[in-house]
Design an enzyme around this catalytic site. Structure first.
Site, PDB file in Angstrom:
ATOM      1  N   GLU A  83       0.758  -1.287   0.149  1.00  0.00           N
ATOM      2  CA  GLU A  83      -0.089  -0.154   0.031  1.00  0.00           C
ATOM      3  C   GLU A  83       0.676   1.208  -0.059  1.00  0.00           C
ATOM      4  OE1 GLU A  83      -2.997  -0.425  -1.043  1.00  0.00           O
ATOM      5  OE2 GLU A  83      -3.938  -2.292  -0.056  1.00  0.00           O
ATOM      6  N   GLU A  96      -5.233   4.470  -0.511  1.00  0.00           N
ATOM      7  CA  GLU A  96      -4.070   3.431  -1.175  1.00  0.00           C
ATOM      8  C   GLU A  96      -3.449   3.917   0.906  1.00  0.00           C
ATOM      9  OE1 GLU A  96      -4.243   1.251  -2.539  1.00  0.00           O
ATOM     10  OE2 GLU A  96      -4.469   1.985  -4.617  1.00  0.00           O
ATOM     11  N   HIS A 102      -6.056   2.350   2.982  1.00  0.00           N
ATOM     12  CA  HIS A 102      -5.558   0.642   3.300  1.00  0.00           C
ATOM     13  C   HIS A 102      -3.877   0.641   4.617  1.00  0.00           C
ATOM     14  CE1 HIS A 102      -7.982   0.660  -0.737  1.00  0.00           C
ATOM     15  NE2 HIS A 102      -8.308   0.920   0.636  1.00  0.00           N
ATOM     16  N   GLU A 118      -2.344  -2.753  -9.318  1.00  0.00           N
ATOM     17  CA  GLU A 118      -3.527  -2.666  -8.885  1.00  0.00           C
ATOM     18  C   GLU A 118      -3.935  -4.899  -8.758  1.00  0.00           C
ATOM     19  OE1 GLU A 118      -5.269  -1.561  -6.758  1.00  0.00           O
ATOM     20  OE2 GLU A 118      -4.549   0.179  -6.725  1.00  0.00           O
ATOM     21  N   GLU A 162      -9.043  -3.177  -4.732  1.00  0.00           N
ATOM     22  CA  GLU A 162      -7.836  -3.303  -5.647  1.00  0.00           C
ATOM     23  C   GLU A 162      -8.617  -4.154  -6.648  1.00  0.00           C
ATOM     24  OE1 GLU A 162      -5.262  -2.779  -4.740  1.00  0.00           O
ATOM     25  OE2 GLU A 162      -5.453  -3.626  -3.011  1.00  0.00           O
ATOM     26  N   HIS A 213     -10.629  -0.206  -7.932  1.00  0.00           N
ATOM     27  CA  HIS A 213      -9.392   0.457  -8.637  1.00  0.00           C
ATOM     28  C   HIS A 213      -9.194   0.100  -9.902  1.00  0.00           C
ATOM     29  CE1 HIS A 213      -7.865   1.170  -4.211  1.00  0.00           C
ATOM     30  NE2 HIS A 213      -8.575   2.046  -4.637  1.00  0.00           N
TER      31      HIS A 213
END
Lengths: 69, 189
Positions: free
Chosen positions: B35, B64, B67, B135, B165, B168
């Site tokens: 991340e 991110e 995360h 990703e 992910e 994204h």
């Protein structure tokens, strides 16, 4: 053939493989590989809570992952 | 600039003290596809990419960090009351002698985080495709961590991160479409 988010293949198995062979192997092919540019107004999850717990607003992008042993 | 909201993006619950799992999770903290790498990669690319996709890099890069915070919380909870003996059994003795139970930006193998993990080629197509790959790699890493984890509550949070992910990746794929798009041009037949 119907659409799936898992694909399978059968690797060659040698008579001399040291580990117990896994006959059928799988790999994930999640929804973002197929969606293209996301069209507007796709159906969303019924509740905000459901969306939060899924990690996305749209069921079409949700890919449930099951732990493999 | 950023505003900080003092809560996690998604709840993190850990059922048992399990330093071994922390050893695996640190891959997503200070690893190549972790991340930290993701956040810095995207935020850094914002400056040299067409303005149509700058906002996307800004939003995802920021998420991110959210995360990263979740991963940090997981690692912290998994190790916080572990004895040196337990850390040793989990293969974390080298970490312990260097950092006690402090978190550190390194991967599962103990290699410290390096700027080489974040690519910036300056070519918008090359950079966005790099991001899509990053990703998918992070998604795969989450799958492998879920597979080796026996903690259902932790796996619940990891499944959330894996789904993010996917979203994204979807957005970066759309960014690639935007970058190569000729939709604004009049189509003459």
């Amino acid at each position: 053939m119907s659409h799936t988010n898992t694909k399978y293949y059968y690797p060659y198995i040698s008579p001399y493989d040291p580990c117990n062979p896994i006959v059928k192997k799988s790999y994930p092919t999640p929804p973002q590989l197929y969606l293209g540019f996301q069209p507007p107004n796709l159906p969303q999850f019924e509740t905000a809570k459901e969306a939060l717990y899924s990690g996305t607003l749209w069921p079409i992008l949700y890919d449930k992952y099951k732990k493999h042993d | 600039m950023w505003y900080y909201e003092k809560k996690l993006q998604y709840p993190v619950k850990v059922r048992e003290c399990n330093p071994r799992l922390a050893k695996y999770l640190i891959e997503q903290y200070g690893g190549a596809d972790g991340e930290l790498s993701a956040a810095l990669r995207y935020l850094n690319q914002r400056y040299t990419i067409p303005s149509k996709v700058v906002g996307l890099l800004n939003d995802i890069g920021t998420e991110e960090f959210a995360h990263l915070e979740m991963i940090a919380t997981m690692i912290y909870k998994l190790t916080k009351d572990a004895t040196p003996e337990m850390l040793k059994e989990a293969g974390l003795a080298p970490h312990y002698v260097n950092h006690d139970s402090a978190l550190f930006y390194h991967n599962s193998a103990g290699n410290p985080w390096t700027a080489e993990y974040i690519q910036a080629k300056g070519d918008p197509i090359a950079d966005i495709y790099e991001d899509i790959a990053a990703e998918e790699k992070a998604r795969a890493t989450y799958q492998w961590i879920i597979n080796v984890s026996d903690d259902p509550e932790l796996n619940d949070s990891l499944k959330f991160l894996r789904e993010r992910e996917i979203v994204h990746s979807q957005r970066f794929r759309e960014a690639a479409e935007i970058l190569k798009d000729e939709r604004d041009k009049k189509i003459i037949f």
